[in-house]
Design an enzyme around this catalytic site. Sequence first.
Site, mmCIF file in Angstrom:
data_model
loop_
_atom_site.group_PDB
_atom_site.id
_atom_site.type_symbol
_atom_site.label_atom_id
_atom_site.label_comp_id
_atom_site.label_asym_id
_atom_site.label_seq_id
_atom_site.Cartn_x
_atom_site.Cartn_y
_atom_site.Cartn_z
ATOM 1 N N ASP A 75 -30.814 43.505 17.970
ATOM 2 C CA ASP A 75 -32.199 43.196 18.341
ATOM 3 C C ASP A 75 -32.294 42.515 19.706
ATOM 4 O O ASP A 75 -31.336 41.869 20.174
ATOM 5 C CB ASP A 75 -32.822 42.253 17.294
ATOM 6 C CG ASP A 75 -33.201 42.989 16.016
ATOM 7 O OD1 ASP A 75 -32.839 44.170 15.893
ATOM 8 O OD2 ASP A 75 -33.847 42.369 15.160
ATOM 9 N N ASP A 76 -33.480 42.670 20.290
ATOM 10 C CA ASP A 76 -33.962 41.871 21.433
ATOM 11 C C ASP A 76 -33.425 42.302 22.787
ATOM 12 O O ASP A 76 -33.764 41.683 23.803
ATOM 13 C CB ASP A 76 -33.644 40.377 21.251
ATOM 14 C CG ASP A 76 -34.256 39.811 19.988
ATOM 15 O OD1 ASP A 76 -35.218 40.427 19.483
ATOM 16 O OD2 ASP A 76 -33.775 38.768 19.513
ATOM 17 N N HIS A 126 -39.101 47.438 19.260
ATOM 18 C CA HIS A 126 -39.103 46.044 18.808
ATOM 19 C C HIS A 126 -40.279 45.304 19.443
ATOM 20 O O HIS A 126 -40.200 44.102 19.677
ATOM 21 C CB HIS A 126 -37.774 45.384 19.167
ATOM 22 C CG HIS A 126 -37.460 44.160 18.362
ATOM 23 N ND1 HIS A 126 -37.627 44.086 16.994
ATOM 24 C CD2 HIS A 126 -36.971 42.934 18.728
ATOM 25 C CE1 HIS A 126 -37.256 42.894 16.558
ATOM 26 N NE2 HIS A 126 -36.869 42.172 17.602
ATOM 27 N N HIS A 130 -42.473 40.986 22.073
ATOM 28 C CA HIS A 130 -41.858 40.280 20.945
ATOM 29 C C HIS A 130 -42.798 39.275 20.268
ATOM 30 O O HIS A 130 -42.408 38.151 19.953
ATOM 31 C CB HIS A 130 -40.590 39.555 21.406
ATOM 32 C CG HIS A 130 -39.615 39.300 20.285
ATOM 33 N ND1 HIS A 130 -39.666 38.167 19.508
ATOM 34 C CD2 HIS A 130 -38.560 40.022 19.828
ATOM 35 C CE1 HIS A 130 -38.687 38.194 18.616
ATOM 36 N NE2 HIS A 130 -38.005 39.311 18.793
ATOM 37 N N HIS A 227 -27.423 40.719 17.201
ATOM 38 C CA HIS A 227 -28.224 40.577 18.417
ATOM 39 C C HIS A 227 -27.355 40.827 19.652
ATOM 40 O O HIS A 227 -26.199 40.378 19.706
ATOM 41 C CB HIS A 227 -28.829 39.168 18.523
ATOM 42 C CG HIS A 227 -29.788 38.854 17.412
ATOM 43 N ND1 HIS A 227 -29.355 38.456 16.165
ATOM 44 C CD2 HIS A 227 -31.150 38.906 17.352
ATOM 45 C CE1 HIS A 227 -30.414 38.251 15.376
ATOM 46 N NE2 HIS A 227 -31.510 38.523 16.076
#
Length: 710
Positions: A75-76, A126, A130, A227
């Site tokens: 993620d991210d 995503h 955010h 991540h």
Amino acid sequence: MRLLLPLLLLAALMAMLMLRGYVHSEILADHRIRTEAPSDQVPEKILDGGPVIDTRDGRATSLRVPDHRLVLTFDDGPDPTWTPKVLDVLKKHHAHAVFFVTGTMTSRYPDLVRRMVAEGHEVGLHTFNHPDLSYQSRQRTDWELSQNQLAITGAAGIRTSLFRPPYSSFADAMDDRSWPVTRYIGSRGYITVVNDTDSEDWRKPGVDRIIRNATPKGGRGAVVLMHDSGGDRHQTVQALNRFIPELQARGYRFENLTEALHAPSAHTPVTGPDLWKGRAWIFLVQAADTVTDALAVCLAVVGGLVIARFALMFLLSGAHARRVRRPGFRWGEPVTEPASVLVPAYNEAKCIENTVRSLSASEHPIEVLVVDDGSADGTAEIVEAMGLPDVRVVRQANAGKPAALNNGIAHASHDLIVMMDGDTVFEPSTVRELVQPFGDTRVGAVAGNAKVGNRDSLIGAWQHIEYVMGFNLDRRMYDILRCMPTIPGAVGAFRRSALREVGGMSHDTLAEDTDITMALHRAGWRVVYAEKARAWTEAPESVQQLWSQRYRWSYGTMQAIWKHRRALVDRGHSGRFGRVGLPLVSLFMVVAPLLAPLIDVFLLYGVVFGPTQRTIVAWLGVLAVQVVCAAYAFRLDRERMTHLISLPLQQVLYRQLMYVVLLQSWITALTGGRLRWQKLRRTGAVEAPGGGVPAPRGTTAHEAERRPVA
């Protein structure tokens, strides 16, 4: 064009900064995180189901990953430091994964998303910024999805059907706030992917703990949360390098989500206008980042130049003051020979009487030549009617200030030539102090100390600060460095032989005073500063007048620099100006002021988009440095400090005007424009001083355009 281009440049710069703030989550970002809520509205089959939730077409189903299948999800990202390392480990061990990327990071690092797709990994949305979508409207949700998709399309030429909500957890954590969002996401054609195994790598618990957390029990399949961005991920990279081969040895396969579920690919190629729209977006973001980074470098350069300039001024101006003020200092034998004072005048009827009367009180023997340059307001008649001894009027058809000065030189009786403006008054001691440096036979010209006489108005006070700090303090520094760039037209003195050697005053530029000064340096003459030779001049009293004056000064200075550019390769003593003076003048008077607006642009950006507190503190620090420097300059010139009260306002308003004037001068030069010589209509607001102090009168001046010269 000269007005349109600055506006377009400003608009483009602000657009790029806004785009950068948008992409860097500094604009429209929402970092609220929801708290726990009931789950009464969530179907049991979702709460008890797998991490892949499909609500498309009104369905509410979930899927689990088959046994001995692991879907690594990150993620991210993408992150420029850690994503490449993660990709290297995956490639090394022939493993695939799913990267849930944000639109902001994808827009900034599109090459990494392109690499993910090229190496067989899947990417999913995503969101763009955010945010927790539980707090957002449907319009904002659509915007987050579409912008995220646009960035992925621009980066890799695909659309994806996978989505992971920010701040998501296991399927059984779905509640009455997140479930409506999940259903709406499905109605937009996306499959929601949460996780059922959390490595908790974001806690940085250590490599061993990350591996234990990520390992499913009993050979079951899992969607593993990791991540590749959001901080230091070196533990994640180290854990992957052990985790993948260990579980491969136990029969696990690391696959994309669609591979593990034997489903159609989540990627759809994009062509046509949508593809070009995505590529255009990526191009604009990259351009905004590049330009902003370049501006940040320029800002650092400007900051360094400002600090260097302040340091030089402090050290060298102090050294100059100590040198000329020490007991017994003198330039050579006292100069007592008479001087010729030239006063070029064009329509100076309101000022000329004060100017000539101040000269008649001179403590040094002089003759005064008022060169009337075709005035139509009776300037010459006013001087003649005064009937003062040693005052002559020389008439000529309008030909411009340089021609008037050259005519005056031709009619002058003495070898020392003093030049002043028709709106300026001298103190009784001014000429005496101005000619004393000629006791040194190497001195070819002397710059006097020009003062603003009409300083009682706000705009006059700002110019007073500028004259004391920006002009006279500079002249002290340049005197020590022996590269004085300008002898002010309001108060300067020359040897006739030096003027003759360089061909007199030139029509080549609109800054004839800067032009002649540079020419004298190149001829090997010294140019010095006489701080006690004070002259009181009438500064512009309106923005329009000030604009016209500074526009001419800036453009004329550029012309003079260009005209004398070959000074850079001059040799010997005459080459000192080219080696030291010309680069400093170009840097401090042309380049640095052009870049200085970046300080204010980034100040505004920082105040609006953050970090606000640090930005304000930094700006106050810069202002404090300027206040200290200005106070030092006022102390050296023995000026009252009360006028410095308006310094902060000067930095906010006055500087902006000077920036635009300089930018317009640059554009005029680059576009090949020609600027006419302009005359400011004076009011006679500065009278001959009594005891060395002028008596200002507050009146409003208007600008009159001077006839163009051949």
